[in-house]
Design a protein around this motif. Structure first.
Motif, PDB file in Angstrom:
ATOM      1  N   ARG A   1      -4.276   9.351  -1.594  1.00  0.00           N
ATOM      2  CA  ARG A   1      -5.468   9.839  -2.272  1.00  0.00           C
ATOM      3  C   ARG A   1      -6.744   9.474  -1.531  1.00  0.00           C
TER       4      ARG A   1
ATOM      5  N   ASP B   1       0.816  -1.217   0.000  1.00  0.00           N
ATOM      6  CA  ASP B   1       0.000   0.000   0.000  1.00  0.00           C
ATOM      7  C   ASP B   1       0.847   1.263   0.000  1.00  0.00           C
TER       8      ASP B   1
ATOM      9  N   THR C   1      -0.809  13.636  -6.422  1.00  0.00           N
ATOM     10  CA  THR C   1       0.558  13.336  -6.852  1.00  0.00           C
ATOM     11  C   THR C   1       1.059  14.462  -7.751  1.00  0.00           C
TER      12      THR C   1
ATOM     13  N   VAL D   1       2.965   7.204  -8.497  1.00  0.00           N
ATOM     14  CA  VAL D   1       1.548   6.858  -8.537  1.00  0.00           C
ATOM     15  C   VAL D   1       1.211   5.817  -7.470  1.00  0.00           C
ATOM     16  N   ALA D   2       2.096   4.819  -7.333  1.00  0.00           N
ATOM     17  CA  ALA D   2       1.854   3.787  -6.318  1.00  0.00           C
ATOM     18  C   ALA D   2       1.871   4.390  -4.918  1.00  0.00           C
TER      19      ALA D   2
ATOM     20  N   LYS E   1      -1.436   6.354  -3.989  1.00  0.00           N
ATOM     21  CA  LYS E   1      -2.726   5.691  -3.832  1.00  0.00           C
ATOM     22  C   LYS E   1      -3.244   5.768  -2.402  1.00  0.00           C
TER      23      LYS E   1
END
Length: 473
Positions: free
Chosen positions: A357, A257, A363, A350-351, A354
């Motif tokens: 967000r 995560d 980002t 991006v990972a 997550k």
């Protein structure tokens, strides 16, 4: 360095001694090129640079305790004078490596060299005393200085080798002949200087050509140009990668995560699970390369997996992740950039974003010029800008001149019609923009070629976070 007398050093480098009362005096400290690092028993190497002449510091280093100066002219203090200081430094490194008897591991590639070298060093350090290249000192000066940092206790010497043309790797390998040679990949870094990927492959492959028959060539099974180098070596070939044909491979690759890679490591001696502390899926390939080296040197799958899971980053400005007190995360990857590392960093961003967000975080990709791409520069910058949009990065901030405008144009043409991308003139403009718009939960990636100096943006943003926390209190 292993202790050598000044007389022995002079003989090895083909130099003459000047102002040395006792040639039997031994160099017991480090070999340095920075006068500020000179100390008792050291050897100072006096290079003539564009702005500074090391010979001007000769008396200062001897007063600090240096045994002598390796110089190209007499300097009025104990010195070994040679025709060419760089050549002499290489000869001294070759002599020391031959005396050591340590196993020498050399690695090269277009991307990931430093991160992989740091992983190899941390894994092998668990088995025996290890010396490795600090940062990216992988050229004709940095490499011999690293080798000269080895001592009698050193069992593994891990050397990163860079190249900007045909013959460079062969030259470095001649100074420090490796038993194990690792080639990570053939990408676009320095493609403008080499003239094409095939030429890059030719240069990188020089490493496996010099390996002895009893050595090992460790090659990336997932890169066709690297895999093809198996025909260029007489050493044993070990393949690593996610390919089912790889000797050392990863299965069940995923990101946690928080954006950290996890996978099942398979080696010929067994399998074990790895969850890394580093960020980004691109580190899986780096970890497999390190695992292949460690396996060849006798470590078990369990030992390797444990070491990889606990390894961190040893070099500055390479995916350095810091969370500010206000909840903004800064990812400083500003040491260098090429198309491959840009794409990997964007995916890692991006990972990482997550989880943020879920709390409303965004980002941000603060990107600058990728240097030395030659005729491919426009297409590669355009492609990175487009990828930022495809990955749904919240906002692209392109920093700088022409190349930055290509990044922004790529994003615009891919579909960034609103405020998802912006072009700013310089680092200060980027800092001003981000200071006014960042909010808790945001993740900011800062990346460009070293010459752009975007690490100043990351530092300014970190300082802003501290100032903001103090003000809030």
């Amino acid at each position: 360095m292993i202790a050598l007398s000044l007389a022995e050093i002079a003989e090895v480098v083909g130099g003459q001694t000047y102002d040395i009362p006792d040639p039997s005096v031994r160099v017991t400290g480090p070999v340095v090129r920075d006068s500020r690092e000179a100390g008792p028993g050291s050897l100072f190497v006096a290079f003539v640079g564009e702005r500074v002449d090391g010979h001007d510091f000769a008396r200062q280093v001897v007063e600090a305790g240096a045994a002598a100066v390796l110089a190209s002219r007499p300097v009025g203090v104990p010195a070994i004078v040679v025709e060419d200081v760089q050549t002499a430094l290489g000869a001294l490194a070759r002599h020391v490596v031959q005396k050591l008897g340590a196993t020498l591991v050399a690695l090269t590639g277009s991307a990931g060299k430093t991160s992989t070298k740091d992983l190899i060093a941390q894994v092998l350090q668990r088995k025996a005393p290890t010396v490795w290249t600090p940062g990216s000192l992988n050229n004709e000066i940095g490499l011999p200085l690293t080798a000269l940092g080895a001592t009698e206790e050193t069992r593994f010497l891990v050397l990163e080798m860079g190249a900007r043309g045909i013959g460079h790797i062969r030259y470095l390998a001649d100074l420090t002949p490796p038993k194990i040679g690792l080639v990570l990949n053939v990408g676009s870094a320095h493609i403008g200087e080499f003239g094409g990927r095939e030429q890059i492959a030719r240069a990188k492959g020089e490493l496996v050509e010099v390996l002895p028959e009893e050595g090992a060539a460790i090659l990336n099974a997932d890169d066709p140009l690297v895999r093809a180098m198996a025909s260029r070596t007489k050493a044993k070939v070990i393949l690593f990668g996610e390919s089912g044909e790889a000797d050392v491979r990863a299965e069940n690759v995923r990101l946690t995560d928080s954006g950290r890679p996890a996978f099942r490591l398979h080696t010929p001696s067994g399998a074990s699970d790895v969850t890394m502390r580093l960020y980004g899926e691109h580190h899986v390939s780096n970890a497999l390369a390190a695992a292949a080296v460690a396996h060849e040197l006798g470590m078990s799958a369990e030992e390797i997996a444990t070491a990889l899971s606990e390894a961190g980053s040893l070099s500055r400005w390479r995916m350095e992740v810091t969370e500010r007190p206000d909840g903004v995360t800064i990812v400083n990857d500003a040491y260098n950039a090429n198309p491959e590392s840009m794409r990997a960093a964007l995916r890692a961003l991006v990972a990482m974003g997550k989880a943020s967000r879920a709390e409303g975080g965004r980002t941000w990709a603060v990107l600058g010029k990728m240097a030395e791409l030659g005729d491919e520069a426009l297409a590669e910058h355009d492609a990175v800008g487009r990828l930022a949009v495809r990955l749904n990065v919240s906002k692209l901030v392109a920093v700088g001149g022409r190349e930055a405008s290509w990044l922004q144009l790529g994003a615009y043409n891919e579909g960034s019609w609103g405020e998802e991308s912006v072009h700013v003139s310089d680092a200060q403009a980027a800092v001003d923009l981000l200071r006014s718009e960042l909010r808790p939960g945001d993740v900011v990636l800062v990346k460009a070629s070293r010459s752009v100096g975007l690490e100043s943006v990351a530092q300014a943003l970190l300082d802003s976070g501290v100032e903001g926390e103090v003000a809030a209190r």
